[in-house]
Design a protein around this motif. Sequence first.
Motif, mmCIF file in Angstrom:
data_model
loop_
_atom_site.group_PDB
_atom_site.id
_atom_site.type_symbol
_atom_site.label_atom_id
_atom_site.label_comp_id
_atom_site.label_asym_id
_atom_site.label_seq_id
_atom_site.Cartn_x
_atom_site.Cartn_y
_atom_site.Cartn_z
ATOM 1 N N ASP A 29 0.842 -1.210 0.000
ATOM 2 C CA ASP A 29 0.000 0.000 0.000
ATOM 3 C C ASP A 29 0.872 1.254 0.000
ATOM 4 O OD1 ASP A 29 -2.270 -1.582 0.151
ATOM 5 O OD2 ASP A 29 -2.485 -1.379 2.329
ATOM 6 N N LEU A 33 0.833 4.044 -2.902
ATOM 7 C CA LEU A 33 0.508 5.443 -2.630
ATOM 8 C C LEU A 33 1.630 6.352 -3.138
ATOM 9 C CD1 LEU A 33 -1.497 7.408 -1.297
ATOM 10 C CD2 LEU A 33 -0.180 7.196 0.816
ATOM 11 N N PHE A 66 -8.418 4.400 0.375
ATOM 12 C CA PHE A 66 -8.021 3.471 -0.685
ATOM 13 C C PHE A 66 -8.215 2.036 -0.215
ATOM 14 C CE2 PHE A 66 -5.270 7.256 -1.413
ATOM 15 C CZ PHE A 66 -5.812 7.633 -2.632
ATOM 16 N N ARG A 67 -8.171 1.118 -1.177
ATOM 17 C CA ARG A 67 -8.369 -0.295 -0.880
ATOM 18 C C ARG A 67 -7.066 -0.935 -0.391
ATOM 19 N NH1 ARG A 67 -10.810 1.527 -5.228
ATOM 20 N NH2 ARG A 67 -12.926 0.904 -5.796
ATOM 21 N N THR A 68 -7.217 -1.939 0.477
ATOM 22 C CA THR A 68 -6.034 -2.690 0.914
ATOM 23 C C THR A 68 -5.652 -3.758 -0.103
ATOM 24 O OG1 THR A 68 -7.487 -4.147 2.155
ATOM 25 C CG2 THR A 68 -6.424 -2.358 3.380
ATOM 26 N N SER A 69 -6.600 -4.113 -0.993
ATOM 27 C CA SER A 69 -6.299 -5.087 -2.051
ATOM 28 C C SER A 69 -7.259 -4.827 -3.209
ATOM 29 C CB SER A 69 -6.416 -6.522 -1.533
ATOM 30 O OG SER A 69 -7.678 -6.734 -0.993
ATOM 31 N N ASP A 71 -10.003 -4.444 -6.121
ATOM 32 C CA ASP A 71 -11.461 -4.548 -6.081
ATOM 33 C C ASP A 71 -11.997 -3.948 -7.381
ATOM 34 O OD1 ASP A 71 -13.971 -5.044 -5.051
ATOM 35 O OD2 ASP A 71 -14.053 -3.204 -3.871
ATOM 36 N N TYR A 80 -14.591 4.697 -1.762
ATOM 37 C CA TYR A 80 -13.152 4.883 -2.010
ATOM 38 C C TYR A 80 -12.872 6.156 -2.811
ATOM 39 C CZ TYR A 80 -12.769 0.076 -0.438
ATOM 40 O OH TYR A 80 -12.831 -1.064 0.304
ATOM 41 N N MET A 97 -6.332 3.574 -7.260
ATOM 42 C CA MET A 97 -5.426 2.575 -6.670
ATOM 43 C C MET A 97 -6.233 1.338 -6.312
ATOM 44 S SD MET A 97 -2.971 4.618 -4.038
ATOM 45 C CE MET A 97 -2.830 3.218 -2.934
ATOM 46 N N SER B 101 5.163 10.604 0.442
ATOM 47 C CA SER B 101 3.808 10.553 -0.127
ATOM 48 C C SER B 101 2.890 11.525 0.605
ATOM 49 C CB SER B 101 3.221 9.141 -0.005
ATOM 50 O OG SER B 101 4.035 8.197 -0.641
ATOM 51 N N GLU B 114 -6.724 6.662 4.586
ATOM 52 C CA GLU B 114 -7.246 5.422 5.169
ATOM 53 C C GLU B 114 -7.092 4.300 4.150
ATOM 54 O OE1 GLU B 114 -11.329 6.366 5.676
ATOM 55 O OE2 GLU B 114 -11.024 7.435 7.557
ATOM 56 N N PHE B 115 -6.768 3.117 4.637
ATOM 57 C CA PHE B 115 -6.773 1.928 3.786
ATOM 58 C C PHE B 115 -7.832 0.984 4.345
ATOM 59 C CE2 PHE B 115 -2.658 3.701 2.815
ATOM 60 C CZ PHE B 115 -2.565 3.493 1.444
ATOM 61 N N VAL B 116 -8.789 0.654 3.493
ATOM 62 C CA VAL B 116 -9.943 -0.130 3.930
ATOM 63 C C VAL B 116 -10.056 -1.366 3.037
ATOM 64 C CG1 VAL B 116 -12.455 -0.075 4.251
ATOM 65 C CG2 VAL B 116 -11.101 1.985 4.665
ATOM 66 N N PRO B 118 -11.478 -4.216 0.636
ATOM 67 C CA PRO B 118 -12.533 -4.103 -0.360
ATOM 68 C C PRO B 118 -13.788 -4.857 0.034
ATOM 69 C CG PRO B 118 -10.852 -5.618 -1.098
ATOM 70 C CD PRO B 118 -10.352 -5.014 0.169
ATOM 71 N N GLU B 125 -6.889 -9.040 6.616
ATOM 72 C CA GLU B 125 -6.759 -7.632 6.280
ATOM 73 C C GLU B 125 -7.695 -6.810 7.142
ATOM 74 O OE1 GLU B 125 -7.399 -6.957 2.136
ATOM 75 O OE2 GLU B 125 -5.254 -6.976 1.760
ATOM 76 N N TYR B 128 -6.721 0.547 8.351
ATOM 77 C CA TYR B 128 -5.743 1.306 9.118
ATOM 78 C C TYR B 128 -5.577 2.681 8.492
ATOM 79 C CZ TYR B 128 -2.378 0.163 5.437
ATOM 80 O OH TYR B 128 -1.740 0.040 4.231
#
Lengths: 154, 154
Positions: A29, A33, A66-69, A71, A80, A97, B101, B114-116, B118, B125, B128
């Motif tokens: 991540d 970023l 943003f997404r952690t993985s 999607d 998002y 992202m 960044s 934030e990272f959320v 999907p 996951e 955070y």
Amino acid sequence: VTTQTDLAAAYGKFLAGNAPVHSSGQANDAFELYTLCLVLQAAGEEGSRISFESSLGVANPSALRFRTSPDRIFSTTADYTHAVIEFADELRFEAHMGVYVEGLAGGYARVRRLDHRSSRGSILPANSSPPEESQYGTDGRMQVLHWKPGDCSR
Amino acid sequence: MSIDSEKVESVLSLLRDSDSTRWVADQVLSSFSQGLSMNVKDAESDDRFNALEPANLTTRERRKREKYETTRAYTEQEKLKLLRDALETLYVELPAIQVASLNALAEFGVTTVEFVPPDEPEQAESSYTVNLATANSEQQSLARNFAAFAEEMG
């Protein structure tokens, strides 16, 4: 000479419990970023106007999300954020992202261009034709990306 | 077991003790198992590669092999260096790119990201947040802590 006990003590004193990320995903991540920021910086240097927008259309949200993985590109579940890059000649790009990019040939594809007509985003290779209507979901947003083998960079 | 080998085993064991750093140990071990790759031509000047080379190759066969990559196992000293580099990436380089960044985003008025996960959450996951103030204050102390540990590690 450093003994194993010394090493363990130093690790406990200096590093244990202080990892800045807690998984390989979080490390990814951070790099993603950083890459996005490089893209925005380059776009800014080319004279574009940069802003942020959420999936629900909230302009410049106070915290970017943003997404952690990966999607689907359009999701209202967590609203998002993506960056909006606008040039004076009306070219309008979105930088996302963590978005799935699906190639029929099974190869990878680079996300290259965003259609600038109203809010109907379409991400296509730079040399491809505009998408057919059927490629949009009922909300006017593209749901899944498809293009023919050979259209994308390899 | 050499001193370098003992250090590598000790640090890997310490990394594996925490959920936050186990992935680092896993990735370093994966690199160890893949070995060190090098162009055959470049490897000619490396005695450790030469030791793996069949003795009775003709000149033609040797020239043909120059087009390929070859791999050998890491030495204990190289393993220690690789592990040290991995820790430097984690504790020094990664926080630096996070700060870079967030500094870039601060120009757009953004201080928090934030990272959320999907819509289809993947295993292990969770959400955070990263923000400029925290990342800034942690970066320098992490770099100092790494330097102190690296000195002990040798």
